[in-house]
Motif scaffolding. Structure first.
Motif, PDB file in Angstrom:
ATOM      1  N   UNK A  58      -3.709  38.510  37.383  1.00  0.00           N
ATOM      2  CA  UNK A  58      -2.797  38.148  38.469  1.00  0.00           C
ATOM      3  C   UNK A  58      -1.554  37.445  37.913  1.00  0.00           C
ATOM      4  N   UNK A  59      -1.758  36.510  36.995  1.00  0.00           N
ATOM      5  CA  UNK A  59      -0.635  35.794  36.392  1.00  0.00           C
ATOM      6  C   UNK A  59       0.257  36.746  35.598  1.00  0.00           C
ATOM      7  N   UNK A  60      -0.339  37.674  34.889  1.00  0.00           N
ATOM      8  CA  UNK A  60       0.442  38.640  34.115  1.00  0.00           C
ATOM      9  C   UNK A  60       1.262  39.549  35.017  1.00  0.00           C
ATOM     10  N   UNK A  61       0.682  39.980  36.116  1.00  0.00           N
ATOM     11  CA  UNK A  61       1.418  40.847  37.054  1.00  0.00           C
ATOM     12  C   UNK A  61       2.579  40.085  37.682  1.00  0.00           C
ATOM     13  N   UNK A  62       2.357  38.841  38.077  1.00  0.00           N
ATOM     14  CA  UNK A  62       3.426  38.033  38.659  1.00  0.00           C
ATOM     15  C   UNK A  62       4.537  37.825  37.627  1.00  0.00           C
ATOM     16  N   UNK A  63       4.178  37.569  36.384  1.00  0.00           N
ATOM     17  CA  UNK A  63       5.177  37.398  35.335  1.00  0.00           C
ATOM     18  C   UNK A  63       5.973  38.674  35.092  1.00  0.00           C
ATOM     19  N   UNK A  64       5.297  39.827  35.130  1.00  0.00           N
ATOM     20  CA  UNK A  64       5.997  41.100  34.926  1.00  0.00           C
ATOM     21  C   UNK A  64       6.953  41.386  36.076  1.00  0.00           C
ATOM     22  N   UNK A  65       6.538  41.087  37.292  1.00  0.00           N
ATOM     23  CA  UNK A  65       7.415  41.295  38.447  1.00  0.00           C
ATOM     24  C   UNK A  65       8.594  40.326  38.379  1.00  0.00           C
ATOM     25  N   UNK A  66       8.352  39.088  37.990  1.00  0.00           N
ATOM     26  CA  UNK A  66       9.421  38.099  37.889  1.00  0.00           C
ATOM     27  C   UNK A  66      10.417  38.481  36.795  1.00  0.00           C
TER      28      UNK A  66
END
Length: 94
Positions: A58-66
């Motif tokens: 979840x943290x990795x996906x949020x970072x990629x979107x950001x």
């Protein structure tokens, strides 16, 4: 004679009692288990592992979107035109 007959019947009773004892198998839950949720140390560690893994994803996906949206500050420009030097009088502050 009655003692030997009595001993054989006692042995038969003991053997029948031994046959009646049912040892629960390790791969099946006990028959008197009423709940669906059994929470022990292994379940806790499994749940903790999955939560850690899903948190990382979840943290990795949020970072990629950001990362897709750059950090830009929309501020007015810091340089401005104050005029020509011959428009100012020396020694006067306005």
């Amino acid at each position: 004679m009655s003692e030997s007959l009595n001993q054989t019947t006692n042995q038969d009773v003991v053997q029948k009692d031994v046959k009646k004892k049912v040892i629960p198998r390790q791969d099946k839950p006990p028959e008197n288990d009423t709940g669906l949720w059994k929470f022990n140390r292994r379940s806790f560690l499994t749940l903790t592992g999955w939560l850690g893994f899903l948190g990382f994803i979840f943290t990795s996906i949020i970072g990629a979107i950001r990362y897709m949206f750059p950090r830009v500050l929309y501020e007015p420009p810091t340089t401005f035109k104050a005029g020509y030097p011959d428009e100012y009088t020396v020694g006067e502050v306005s």
